[in-house]
Scaffold this motif. Structure first.
Motif, PDB file in Angstrom:
ATOM      1  N   ARG A 435       0.597  -1.125   0.051  1.00 48.38           N
ATOM      2  CA  ARG A 435       0.166  -0.089   0.124  1.00 48.38           C
ATOM      3  C   ARG A 435       0.456   1.138  -0.018  1.00 48.38           C
ATOM      4  O   ARG A 435       0.464   1.913  -0.589  1.00 48.38           O
ATOM      5  CB  ARG A 435      -0.813   0.026   0.712  1.00 48.38           C
ATOM      6  N   GLU A 436       1.912   1.334   0.706  1.00 50.38           N
ATOM      7  CA  GLU A 436       2.816   2.432   1.010  1.00 50.38           C
ATOM      8  C   GLU A 436       3.608   2.704  -0.774  1.00 50.38           C
ATOM      9  O   GLU A 436       3.466   4.153  -0.981  1.00 50.38           O
ATOM     10  CB  GLU A 436       4.209   1.887   1.484  1.00 50.38           C
ATOM     11  N   ASP A 439       0.324   4.049  -2.550  1.00 52.09           N
ATOM     12  CA  ASP A 439       0.288   5.569  -3.062  1.00 52.09           C
ATOM     13  C   ASP A 439       1.218   6.258  -3.514  1.00 52.09           C
ATOM     14  O   ASP A 439       1.042   7.623  -3.871  1.00 52.09           O
ATOM     15  CB  ASP A 439       0.519   5.652  -0.887  1.00 52.09           C
ATOM     16  N   ARG A 440       2.062   6.230  -3.925  1.00 51.36           N
ATOM     17  CA  ARG A 440       3.603   6.414  -4.708  1.00 51.36           C
ATOM     18  C   ARG A 440       3.152   7.084  -6.162  1.00 51.36           C
ATOM     19  O   ARG A 440       3.631   7.931  -6.541  1.00 51.36           O
ATOM     20  CB  ARG A 440       4.752   6.396  -4.814  1.00 51.36           C
TER      21      ARG A 440
END
Length: 489
Positions: A435-436, A439-440
């Motif tokens: 998820r990180e 998001d990018r």
């Protein structure tokens, strides 16, 4: 400037197409024990005005009629006599003041010579001429074009004229036979498709070389259209240009009236430019993706190379007998493997394939047949059903490749908010996402790489010639010539 010039258009191309149809139709009639007489009867395109005004939109011939006759003028009819093989054109009888406003009224002999047909008459003579030409008994039989286009789900328009009720009509036989004729391209057709590719490739390079931060997307469209028309004589594009930058790259059919290629290019954007010129009805369909500032970031390289590897893997695997659904799955797998390697996804790729995760990042089909139409007909034979699974149901063909097919190879990887959110909320697919990292990439847009490929006897040939490798793109955008010196392609 350009090293290219528009090639002459051999009308023999359309005579070859007519013979091809005649041979196929006669074989069909022989197998079904039907008499070898009657007429293939097609109606050409009609000029359209803009709503209720007298403004006439730029005319482009109906595609099946263009395939058989090559006629650029509107309001024509065309006939092939199945018994004799003779071809007949029927031209509109123009009013005298046409010569005042629109130019010389051509003699019928002009059309006969230009379009290499056996006879030319006026449209108001159709009834009498066909009855005179008919050698069978009873009413003359007309084979009319009516059938489903499996890309658009629209039906082709059967010909109509005053007096048609005096003829027998077959509304089912012609469409599948003529459509299948269009699937396999002749050498003369390939020459035109190749030129459309050559001038479009050159135009893409010019756009790439002249793209700058701060421009508008429509300026990129304008450069492409200018080059392909100025140096290639291509008055028509094959389709509405897609000039998407930044997050617009995730809008698959960007460029339409409600999203008219009008965003300002920003530093750090990727551009996704899907544009192709058309020459004498035959088209091209090419997509290039590149950073608008001329330098790839690591994230841009990751996504771009994932798509490029998928593109190259498919091209390497293509040959007669290969199933196009398998090629789509191959492209999906390569992209998913790259996203996993780049730590955007986690887990087993085989499991991702089962859960159709590839369709989240590439919801469209891998490619489509190309010719007189950008989405050329014939992708689904009669009785063949479209796949039902996500991604696969968007395939415009599920056929096995045949020598002589021209097909686009256009894998893509997009970060589409709607699809990502749904997949990340779904229990069976949520576990695959970092998820990180996602998001990018939320506003990344997308990357598509599209080439036009001809299937050969033992493989395929890429008809498109644009920079594809990261190093090639950066060099060309920095001013290097194309093709690069000492480069191999």
């Amino acid at each position: 400037m350009s090293s290219l010039s528009p090639p002459p258009v051999p009308m023999e191309l359309h005579a070859v197409n007519r013979r091809k149809l005649l041979d196929s139709l006669r074989r069909h009639l022989s197998v079904s024990d039907r008499p070898l007489h009657g007429f293939v009867f097609l109606q050409g395109g009609e000029e359209q005005t803009r709503y209720c005004t007298d403004h006439i939109e730029l005319f482009r011939q109906e595609s099946y009629f263009a395939y058989l006759f090559g006629v650029r003028e509107p309001e024509f009819y065309g006939v092939i006599d199945i018994g004799s093989g003779k071809s007949i054109l029927f031209a509109p009888r123009l009013p005298a003041d046409y010569a005042v406003w629109l130019g010389e009224i051509k003699r019928l002999s002009y059309f006969q010579e230009r379009y290499m047909v056996d006879m030319v008459y006026h449209v108001d003579e159709i009834d009498q001429v066909l009855h005179d030409q008919f050698t069978g008994s009873g009413k003359p039989l007309l084979y009319l074009l009516h059938g489903l286009n499996t890309d658009s789900n629209n039906f082709s328009k059967p010909a109509n004229f005053e007096g048609i009720e005096k003829f027998e009509r077959d509304m089912t036989s012609l469409h599948p036979i003529l459509t299948e004729c269009r699937v396999i391209k002749s050498n003369l057709e390939l020459q035109l498709i190749q030129f459309a590719n050559d001038i479009s490739s050159e135009a893409h390079v010019e756009v790439m070389r002249n793209t700058k931060v701060g421009m508008k997307e429509y300026q990129l469209e304008s450069m492409f259209m200018h080059h392909s028309y100025m140096y290639g004589g291509c008055r028509h594009c094959s389709y509405t240009c897609i000039c998407a930058t930044g997050e617009n790259g995730a809008v698959l059919h960007y460029g339409h009236a409600a999203a008219p290629n009008d965003r300002i290019l920003e530093d750090g954007d990727m551009a996704l430019l899907d544009m192709g010129a058309e020459y004498h009805f035959y088209g091209s369909d090419i997509t290039c993706s590149f950073p608008v500032n001329g330098k790839f970031t690591s994230d841009q390289s990751l996504i771009y190379n994932a798509v490029l590897d998928a593109h190259n893997s498919v091209v390497s695997a293509m040959k007669p007998g290969v199933n196009w659904v398998d090629m789509h799955r191959l492209a999906e797998r390569v992209i998913l493997e790259s996203l996993k390697k780049g730590s955007i996804l986690v887990g087993e790729v085989d499991e991702m394939m089962v859960e159709r995760l590839g369709a989240v990042f590439m919801p469209h089909g891998l490619g489509h047949l190309l010719g007189i139409d950008t989405h050329d007909p014939g992708g689904y034979l009669t009785g063949v059903e479209r796949p039902k699974e996500p991604g696969l149901r968007s395939l415009r063909t599920a056929r096995e490749l045949l020598e002589g097919m021209v097909i686009t190879v256009e894998p893509g990887c997009y970060f589409i908010h709607t699809l990502l959110s749904a997949a990340m909320d779904k229990p069976k697919t949520s576990k695959f996402f970092n998820r990180e990292a996602i998001d990018r990439f939320r506003n990344f847009g997308g990357v598509r790489i599209e080439s036009d490929v001809i299937v050969t006897v033992d493989g395929c040939k890429n008809m498109t010639n644009v920079p594809r490798e990261v190093g090639e793109i950066e060099a060309v955008m920095a001013g290097a010539p194309w093709p690069l010196k000492d480069a191999t392609h």
